[in-house]
Design a protein around this motif. Structure first.
Motif, PDB file in Angstrom:
ATOM      1  N   ALA A 166       8.843  -3.808 -16.598  1.00  0.00           N
ATOM      2  CA  ALA A 166       7.781  -4.780 -16.892  1.00  0.00           C
ATOM      3  C   ALA A 166       8.362  -6.172 -16.676  1.00  0.00           C
ATOM      4  CB  ALA A 166       7.326  -4.608 -18.334  1.00  0.00           C
ATOM      5  N   ALA A 167       7.486  -7.185 -16.764  1.00  0.00           N
ATOM      6  CA  ALA A 167       7.933  -8.570 -16.551  1.00  0.00           C
ATOM      7  C   ALA A 167       9.082  -8.921 -17.500  1.00  0.00           C
ATOM      8  CB  ALA A 167       6.764  -9.519 -16.742  1.00  0.00           C
ATOM      9  N   ALA A 168       9.067  -8.336 -18.702  1.00  0.00           N
ATOM     10  CA  ALA A 168      10.104  -8.643 -19.701  1.00  0.00           C
ATOM     11  C   ALA A 168      11.488  -8.176 -19.246  1.00  0.00           C
ATOM     12  CB  ALA A 168       9.746  -7.972 -21.024  1.00  0.00           C
ATOM     13  N   ASP A 169      11.544  -7.329 -18.212  1.00  0.00           N
ATOM     14  CA  ASP A 169      12.844  -6.829 -17.738  1.00  0.00           C
ATOM     15  C   ASP A 169      13.499  -7.756 -16.716  1.00  0.00           C
ATOM     16  OD1 ASP A 169      12.987  -4.312 -19.134  1.00  0.00           O
ATOM     17  OD2 ASP A 169      11.315  -3.653 -17.873  1.00  0.00           O
ATOM     18  N   HIS A 170      12.867  -8.869 -16.388  1.00  0.00           N
ATOM     19  CA  HIS A 170      13.386  -9.676 -15.281  1.00  0.00           C
ATOM     20  C   HIS A 170      14.788 -10.234 -15.531  1.00  0.00           C
ATOM     21  CE1 HIS A 170       9.829 -10.151 -12.322  1.00  0.00           C
ATOM     22  NE2 HIS A 170       9.947  -8.943 -12.794  1.00  0.00           N
ATOM     23  N   ASP A 171      15.150 -10.443 -16.809  1.00  0.00           N
ATOM     24  CA  ASP A 171      16.527 -10.910 -17.056  1.00  0.00           C
ATOM     25  C   ASP A 171      17.536  -9.816 -16.693  1.00  0.00           C
ATOM     26  OD1 ASP A 171      15.588  -9.410 -19.164  1.00  0.00           O
ATOM     27  OD2 ASP A 171      16.892 -10.385 -20.629  1.00  0.00           O
ATOM     28  N   LEU A 172      17.150  -8.558 -16.936  1.00  0.00           N
ATOM     29  CA  LEU A 172      18.024  -7.436 -16.557  1.00  0.00           C
ATOM     30  C   LEU A 172      18.164  -7.377 -15.025  1.00  0.00           C
ATOM     31  CD1 LEU A 172      19.194  -4.457 -16.457  1.00  0.00           C
ATOM     32  CD2 LEU A 172      16.862  -3.682 -16.835  1.00  0.00           C
ATOM     33  N   LEU A 173      17.034  -7.547 -14.328  1.00  0.00           N
ATOM     34  CA  LEU A 173      17.062  -7.502 -12.862  1.00  0.00           C
ATOM     35  C   LEU A 173      17.993  -8.606 -12.337  1.00  0.00           C
ATOM     36  CD1 LEU A 173      14.737  -5.602 -13.406  1.00  0.00           C
ATOM     37  CD2 LEU A 173      13.264  -6.989 -11.955  1.00  0.00           C
ATOM     38  N   ASP A 174      17.846  -9.797 -12.908  1.00  0.00           N
ATOM     39  CA  ASP A 174      18.650 -10.937 -12.456  1.00  0.00           C
ATOM     40  C   ASP A 174      20.141 -10.678 -12.684  1.00  0.00           C
ATOM     41  OD1 ASP A 174      16.312 -12.116 -11.814  1.00  0.00           O
ATOM     42  OD2 ASP A 174      16.317 -13.590 -13.438  1.00  0.00           O
ATOM     43  N   GLU A 175      20.458 -10.127 -13.871  1.00  0.00           N
ATOM     44  CA  GLU A 175      21.861  -9.838 -14.210  1.00  0.00           C
ATOM     45  C   GLU A 175      22.483  -8.869 -13.194  1.00  0.00           C
ATOM     46  OE1 GLU A 175      22.847  -7.876 -18.110  1.00  0.00           O
ATOM     47  OE2 GLU A 175      21.571  -9.544 -18.777  1.00  0.00           O
ATOM     48  N   VAL A 176      21.747  -7.807 -12.897  1.00  0.00           N
ATOM     49  CA  VAL A 176      22.272  -6.791 -11.973  1.00  0.00           C
ATOM     50  C   VAL A 176      22.436  -7.400 -10.577  1.00  0.00           C
ATOM     51  CG1 VAL A 176      21.807  -4.563 -10.871  1.00  0.00           C
ATOM     52  CG2 VAL A 176      21.306  -4.882 -13.300  1.00  0.00           C
ATOM     53  N   ASP A 177      21.418  -8.142 -10.103  1.00  0.00           N
ATOM     54  CA  ASP A 177      21.497  -8.723  -8.759  1.00  0.00           C
ATOM     55  C   ASP A 177      22.653  -9.712  -8.637  1.00  0.00           C
ATOM     56  OD1 ASP A 177      19.445  -7.363  -7.538  1.00  0.00           O
ATOM     57  OD2 ASP A 177      17.915  -8.795  -8.174  1.00  0.00           O
ATOM     58  N   ARG A 178      22.855 -10.513  -9.696  1.00  0.00           N
ATOM     59  CA  ARG A 178      23.971 -11.487  -9.623  1.00  0.00           C
ATOM     60  C   ARG A 178      25.300 -10.757  -9.538  1.00  0.00           C
ATOM     61  NH1 ARG A 178      21.071 -14.545 -14.034  1.00  0.00           N
ATOM     62  NH2 ARG A 178      19.659 -15.867 -12.832  1.00  0.00           N
ATOM     63  N   ALA A 179      25.422  -9.650 -10.275  1.00  0.00           N
ATOM     64  CA  ALA A 179      26.692  -8.902 -10.252  1.00  0.00           C
ATOM     65  C   ALA A 179      26.894  -8.201  -8.909  1.00  0.00           C
ATOM     66  CB  ALA A 179      26.695  -7.872 -11.382  1.00  0.00           C
ATOM     67  N   ILE A 180      25.818  -7.729  -8.311  1.00  0.00           N
ATOM     68  CA  ILE A 180      25.967  -6.876  -7.118  1.00  0.00           C
ATOM     69  C   ILE A 180      25.869  -7.650  -5.806  1.00  0.00           C
ATOM     70  CG2 ILE A 180      24.965  -4.887  -5.883  1.00  0.00           C
ATOM     71  CD1 ILE A 180      26.503  -4.174  -8.436  1.00  0.00           C
ATOM     72  N   ARG A 181      24.920  -8.613  -5.704  1.00  0.00           N
ATOM     73  CA  ARG A 181      24.806  -9.308  -4.405  1.00  0.00           C
ATOM     74  C   ARG A 181      25.065 -10.813  -4.526  1.00  0.00           C
ATOM     75  NH1 ARG A 181      18.742 -10.838  -2.196  1.00  0.00           N
ATOM     76  NH2 ARG A 181      18.436 -12.275  -3.922  1.00  0.00           N
TER      77      ARG A 181
END
Ligand SMILES: CC(C)(COP(=O)(O)OP(=O)(O)OC[C@H]1O[C@@H](n2cnc3c(N)ncnc32)[C@H](O)[C@@H]1OP(=O)(O)O)[C@@H](O)C(=O)NCCC(=O)NCCS
Length: 288
Positions: A166-181
């Motif tokens: 959900a929209a509330a998960d966007h901080d999790l998405l950002d964290e993972v993307d910063r770590a991986i790409r």
């Protein structure tokens, strides 16, 4: 040759030109065992236009067109995220005038937009002109595998720690993307959510967009999480499944695809500069 920023009225012309250019390139690089190259469907053309209009809003300086006496000669669209990553969204020159340096000028103009970014990504077709252009621009080229076929439903592995996002998960998405790409996707999540259903790992270690034919993007902090997310994506496919953009750094995805009964092929290249191919990660073709 006039190179200038892309304007909204250029977008439908660029869409037509890109379909012509990609169709010709796919026809030329087609192997005897490949299905015939397809033209873009009306709905994919509409999505292309919506996506490019989005880039014109977020990254107008990264979107360039070239005109000659006959009209639109070519274009390049690119974006940057968090001052950390530049990526090429799409790039094409009108068939008939390729191979004479127009692409070089467009690519360099688009890359100037990311000149202070430490990391660079692009998803390349099999066109030898594109690959030459990218390597000469300093990109490392990594061949990609594609896994394709009907999912053997009896092989599906339940993914208990995966739920709808959900929209509330966007901080999790950002964290993972910063770590991986190295950079979050930011506003690109709006476009990604039109390509698939957001699914997230309840342990906050990864996410994916599960499209009807396979993952539109998958990012995770470890291979165990990535594997669970890919099984969930495969469980949600309807009809023939495709797991594309699998670089050699992502053998875990090959293992899942084979266990699900898919066949291995090759398609395109990931181009990177200032970084290694992300892993565990299956990038999106246009949003990287
Ligand atoms: C990729 C593309 C945008 C490049 O634009 P372009 O105007 O053709 O590019 P350029 O002419 O600047 O560069 C092409 C290079 O390949 C060379 N080339 C020309 N024909 C070639 C061929 N058949 N095989 C290999 N190299 C070739 C050119 O000489 C040039 O190299 P050089 O700069 O060392 O002389 C264009 O070819 C195109 O639209 N291709 C189809 C769509 C596509 O694949 N887009 C890229 C998406 S990732």
């Amino acid at each position: 040759m006039d190179i200038r920023p892309m304007q909204p009225e250029d977008v439908p012309l660029a869409e037509r030109l890109s379909d012509d250019a990609f169709h010709e390139a796919a026809t030329l690089s087609r192997r005897a065992c490949d299905p015939p190259a397809q033209r873009r469907t009306a709905s994919r053309s509409a999505n292309w236009i919506t996506r490019t209009e989005g880039f014109l809003t977020t990254d107008p300086e990264g979107c360039l067109v070239a005109y000659d006496s006959e009209g639109l000669a070519g274009f390049a669209t690119s974006a940057r995220r968090e001052d950390a990553l530049w990526f090429l969204c799409t790039f094409a020159v009108r068939p008939g005038i390729q191979g004479i340096g127009i692409g070089k000028r467009l690519l360099h103009a688009a890359m100037a937009y990311g000149s202070d970014c430490p990391r660079w990504m692009l998803s390349a077709s099999d066109d030898p002109k594109a690959l030459r252009r990218y390597r000469l621009a300093g990109f490392d080229l990594h061949p990609q595998l594609v896994l394709h076929g009907d999912v053997d439903r009896s092989s599906l592995v339940a993914a208990p720690r995966v739920r709808d996002g959900a929209a509330a998960d966007h901080d999790l998405l950002d964290e993972v993307d910063r770590a991986i790409r190295g950079a979050a996707h930011g506003l690109d999540h709006q476009m990604l959510s039109a390509m698939g259903t957001l699914v997230v790992d309840t342990g906050r270690k990864g996410y994916a967009y599960a499209g009807g034919s396979g993952p539109a993007l998958l990012a995770a902090l470890d291979e165990e999480t990535a594997t669970r997310l890919l099984w969930e994506c495969l469980a949600r496919t309807e009809g023939t499944a495709t797991v594309a953009h699998v670089t050699g750094a992502n053998q875990w995805a090959v293992d899942v695809g084979l266990a699900a009964g898919l066949r291995i092929g090759t398609e395109g290249f990931l181009g990177v500069r200032g970084m290694a191919p992300p892993s565990p990660y299956l990038h999106n073709g246009a949003l990287l």
